[in-house]
Design a protein around this motif. Sequence first.
Motif, PDB file in Angstrom:
ATOM      1  N   LEU A  86       0.899  -0.857  -0.154  1.00 30.19           N
ATOM      2  CA  LEU A  86       0.095  -0.065   0.077  1.00 30.19           C
ATOM      3  C   LEU A  86       0.956   1.213  -0.115  1.00 30.19           C
ATOM      4  O   LEU A  86       0.486   2.202  -0.414  1.00 30.19           O
ATOM      5  N   GLY A  87       2.066   1.127   0.435  1.00 25.82           N
ATOM      6  CA  GLY A  87       2.895   2.543   0.557  1.00 25.82           C
ATOM      7  C   GLY A  87       3.398   2.640  -0.726  1.00 25.82           C
ATOM      8  O   GLY A  87       3.597   3.832  -0.966  1.00 25.82           O
ATOM      9  N   ILE A  88       3.569   1.716  -1.619  1.00 29.94           N
ATOM     10  CA  ILE A  88       4.094   1.779  -2.913  1.00 29.94           C
ATOM     11  C   ILE A  88       2.969   2.548  -3.683  1.00 29.94           C
ATOM     12  O   ILE A  88       3.183   3.369  -4.577  1.00 29.94           O
ATOM     13  N   ALA A 131      -6.668   3.227   0.158  1.00 36.39           N
ATOM     14  CA  ALA A 131      -6.972   2.438   1.201  1.00 36.39           C
ATOM     15  C   ALA A 131      -8.451   1.829   1.054  1.00 36.39           C
ATOM     16  O   ALA A 131      -8.434   0.685   1.373  1.00 36.39           O
ATOM     17  N   ARG A 132      -9.145   2.635   0.469  1.00 40.93           N
ATOM     18  CA  ARG A 132     -10.582   1.961   0.135  1.00 40.93           C
ATOM     19  C   ARG A 132     -10.454   0.877  -0.940  1.00 40.93           C
ATOM     20  O   ARG A 132     -11.039  -0.232  -0.545  1.00 40.93           O
ATOM     21  N   VAL A 133      -9.583   0.882  -1.963  1.00 38.01           N
ATOM     22  CA  VAL A 133      -9.674  -0.167  -2.861  1.00 38.01           C
ATOM     23  C   VAL A 133      -8.784  -1.430  -2.264  1.00 38.01           C
ATOM     24  O   VAL A 133      -9.372  -2.627  -2.288  1.00 38.01           O
ATOM     25  N   ALA A 134      -7.968  -0.986  -1.436  1.00 37.79           N
ATOM     26  CA  ALA A 134      -7.242  -2.349  -0.737  1.00 37.79           C
ATOM     27  C   ALA A 134      -8.079  -2.822   0.087  1.00 37.79           C
ATOM     28  O   ALA A 134      -8.029  -4.093   0.167  1.00 37.79           O
ATOM     29  N   GLY A 135      -8.712  -2.077   1.035  1.00 37.61           N
ATOM     30  CA  GLY A 135      -9.494  -2.592   2.256  1.00 37.61           C
ATOM     31  C   GLY A 135     -10.571  -3.465   1.602  1.00 37.61           C
ATOM     32  O   GLY A 135     -11.050  -4.596   2.326  1.00 37.61           O
ATOM     33  N   THR A 136     -11.366  -2.975   0.427  1.00 30.27           N
ATOM     34  CA  THR A 136     -12.377  -3.582  -0.169  1.00 30.27           C
ATOM     35  C   THR A 136     -11.992  -5.021  -0.712  1.00 30.27           C
ATOM     36  O   THR A 136     -12.608  -6.306  -0.498  1.00 30.27           O
ATOM     37  N   GLY A 207      -2.306  -1.830 -10.794  1.00 35.60           N
ATOM     38  CA  GLY A 207      -2.039  -0.434 -10.298  1.00 35.60           C
ATOM     39  C   GLY A 207      -3.214   0.504  -9.810  1.00 35.60           C
ATOM     40  O   GLY A 207      -4.351   0.165 -10.825  1.00 35.60           O
ATOM     41  N   PHE A 208      -3.171   1.375  -9.134  1.00 33.06           N
ATOM     42  CA  PHE A 208      -4.132   2.379  -8.480  1.00 33.06           C
ATOM     43  C   PHE A 208      -4.619   2.938  -9.488  1.00 33.06           C
ATOM     44  O   PHE A 208      -5.771   3.271  -9.579  1.00 33.06           O
ATOM     45  N   PRO A 209      -3.833   3.743 -10.486  1.00 28.55           N
ATOM     46  CA  PRO A 209      -4.574   4.751 -11.363  1.00 28.55           C
ATOM     47  C   PRO A 209      -5.372   4.048 -12.362  1.00 28.55           C
ATOM     48  O   PRO A 209      -6.444   4.632 -12.690  1.00 28.55           O
ATOM     49  N   VAL A 210      -5.202   3.043 -12.652  1.00 30.13           N
ATOM     50  CA  VAL A 210      -5.919   2.037 -13.727  1.00 30.13           C
ATOM     51  C   VAL A 210      -7.341   1.669 -12.914  1.00 30.13           C
ATOM     52  O   VAL A 210      -8.294   1.685 -13.340  1.00 30.13           O
ATOM     53  N   ILE A 211      -7.227   1.373 -11.627  1.00 30.62           N
ATOM     54  CA  ILE A 211      -8.281   0.889 -10.956  1.00 30.62           C
ATOM     55  C   ILE A 211      -9.315   2.163 -10.772  1.00 30.62           C
ATOM     56  O   ILE A 211     -10.572   1.997 -10.956  1.00 30.62           O
ATOM     57  N   PHE A 212      -8.667   3.483 -10.509  1.00 27.19           N
ATOM     58  CA  PHE A 212      -9.563   4.298 -10.154  1.00 27.19           C
ATOM     59  C   PHE A 212     -10.130   4.923 -11.559  1.00 27.19           C
ATOM     60  O   PHE A 212     -11.443   5.420 -11.421  1.00 27.19           O
ATOM     61  N   GLU A 213      -9.362   4.865 -12.521  1.00 27.34           N
ATOM     62  CA  GLU A 213      -9.944   5.215 -13.911  1.00 27.34           C
ATOM     63  C   GLU A 213     -11.241   4.297 -14.342  1.00 27.34           C
ATOM     64  O   GLU A 213     -12.125   4.579 -14.725  1.00 27.34           O
ATOM     65  N   LEU A 214     -10.943   2.884 -14.176  1.00 19.62           N
ATOM     66  CA  LEU A 214     -12.029   2.165 -14.527  1.00 19.62           C
ATOM     67  C   LEU A 214     -13.091   2.600 -13.594  1.00 19.62           C
ATOM     68  O   LEU A 214     -14.375   2.091 -14.253  1.00 19.62           O
ATOM     69  N   ARG A 215     -13.080   2.840 -12.563  1.00 18.58           N
ATOM     70  CA  ARG A 215     -14.223   2.963 -11.479  1.00 18.58           C
ATOM     71  C   ARG A 215     -14.910   4.408 -12.130  1.00 18.58           C
ATOM     72  O   ARG A 215     -16.259   4.284 -12.101  1.00 18.58           O
ATOM     73  N   ARG A 216     -14.387   5.227 -12.816  1.00 17.24           N
ATOM     74  CA  ARG A 216     -14.924   6.512 -13.180  1.00 17.24           C
ATOM     75  C   ARG A 216     -15.431   6.133 -14.621  1.00 17.24           C
ATOM     76  O   ARG A 216     -16.528   6.882 -14.885  1.00 17.24           O
ATOM     77  N   HIS A 217     -14.727   5.173 -15.577  1.00 13.74           N
ATOM     78  CA  HIS A 217     -14.982   5.508 -16.911  1.00 13.74           C
ATOM     79  C   HIS A 217     -14.979   4.116 -17.409  1.00 13.74           C
ATOM     80  O   HIS A 217     -14.599   3.694 -18.567  1.00 13.74           O
ATOM     81  N   LEU A 218     -16.004   2.844 -16.748  1.00 15.36           N
ATOM     82  CA  LEU A 218     -15.806   1.753 -17.216  1.00 15.36           C
ATOM     83  C   LEU A 218     -16.253   1.391 -18.509  1.00 15.36           C
ATOM     84  O   LEU A 218     -15.800   0.785 -19.146  1.00 15.36           O
ATOM     85  N   GLY A 219     -17.359   2.079 -18.497  1.00 22.61           N
ATOM     86  CA  GLY A 219     -18.063   1.754 -19.988  1.00 22.61           C
ATOM     87  C   GLY A 219     -17.860   2.698 -20.890  1.00 22.61           C
ATOM     88  O   GLY A 219     -18.389   2.896 -21.945  1.00 22.61           O
ATOM     89  N   ASP A 220     -16.816   3.798 -20.894  1.00 24.13           N
ATOM     90  CA  ASP A 220     -16.493   4.618 -21.773  1.00 24.13           C
ATOM     91  C   ASP A 220     -15.117   4.445 -22.160  1.00 24.13           C
ATOM     92  O   ASP A 220     -14.234   5.370 -21.635  1.00 24.13           O
TER      93      ASP A 220
END
Length: 446
Positions: A86-88, A131-136, A207-220
Amino acid sequence: MLALSFAVALAIGTALLMLPVSVVAEPPTDLMPAPTTAVGGATFVTAVFTASSAVAVTGLVVVDTATYWTPFGQAVILALIQVGGLGIMTFASLLAILMARRLGLRGRLQTSASVRTVGMEDLRGVVLGVARVAGTVQAVVAAILFVRLLTTHDLGPGAAAWNAVFLAGSSFNNAGFALASDNLMGFATDPLVLLPITLAVITGGIGFPVIFELRRHLGDRLRWSMNTNLVLAGTAGLLAVSTVTIAALEWTNPGTLGPLDWPAKLLNAFTAAAWTRTAGFNAVDVSAMHTQTWFAQDIFMFIGGGPAGTAGGIKITTFLVLFFIILTELRGETAVNAFGKRLARSVHREAVTVALLAVAVVMTGTWVLLITTHFTLDQILFEVVSAFGTVGLSTGITPAVPDAGKIMLAAIMFIGRLGPITLGTALATRSRKLLYELPKERPVIG
């Protein structure tokens, strides 16, 4: 700050693992289970190697995690894994913001568009998002594993819960540590154990950037950045290629896939493919694999996973940038294009620099171990690439490496974990303009 913080975590972890409470009192035997009280701590080399492997989320071990360490020692290892993984992810995302600030207005806009994680000023959002992604993910995987271990594998509630939590943290952070002496070989025919672990490995590795972006624009997909396209395409392609490669080479090997039925063969080929690139778990005996398989795994381990995640290696993005550069040169084109966008020329130099320095680290470590040990080249190369890629797979030679070699492998794990991230950021932010240019000349290449 990144290197210093991980050095401090490594020092604290080493000190804790050297405490008597971290190590079992007597070596376990087949007739007597491991006691839970300790009378002596680990040696410095054992402690620093294990702490390095945990904080670098690698998984290489010189002692049996299940029988050498007490529950306290195992908890220390899990804590180091969480700090390392998580630190990385957090630091890498923050460094992207730092990089944007150092690049000027145009660079900020380009970086913000390519990374697209959070606003350039939203540091708190980065930490909370990770933290949210890792915890979930870890909570879901731990719940699935707990039910399966409790109902199918004859573990009591306490043992099932501890194993589930430990494996969930180790898998999402791509660490490869497990609480069984044979790692995950006891679950080779159980998809309800192997698949949740594998999905956690893949999720943490992209990676977190990809996870975050998919959460926002998964269908686009049109709004996906080049980084997301590279990571997802590279992950899918490498998973397919490595699955086919391992299945083809090991299908009839009596020491690995040979004794399994064909559904279990496919399951273990897929999980081994996912774990080879970064996680380091094994449900089949790696030491029994063919030399050809080891060499293929060397390549996959060296490439690794996505940036700003828990994976290691030079990263998929670096590998694919080099691929597109080669493809462009072979076509005789002038601009390197990928997924409908043009790569900045500075990225070309950064990718070449990261890759060649990584090759230098691997070759140096391999050469030193060839001189100081009696193991073969294929075994040593596998070990060194596994350490640099923070994978954790081993042909079984790690405990027999001399202390000096173990310290060197620990250093390689540290370099492999922090090197590509800090070097990539430094190259992107280092810009020195000259007031003149030297005459251009073209040497003969090839």
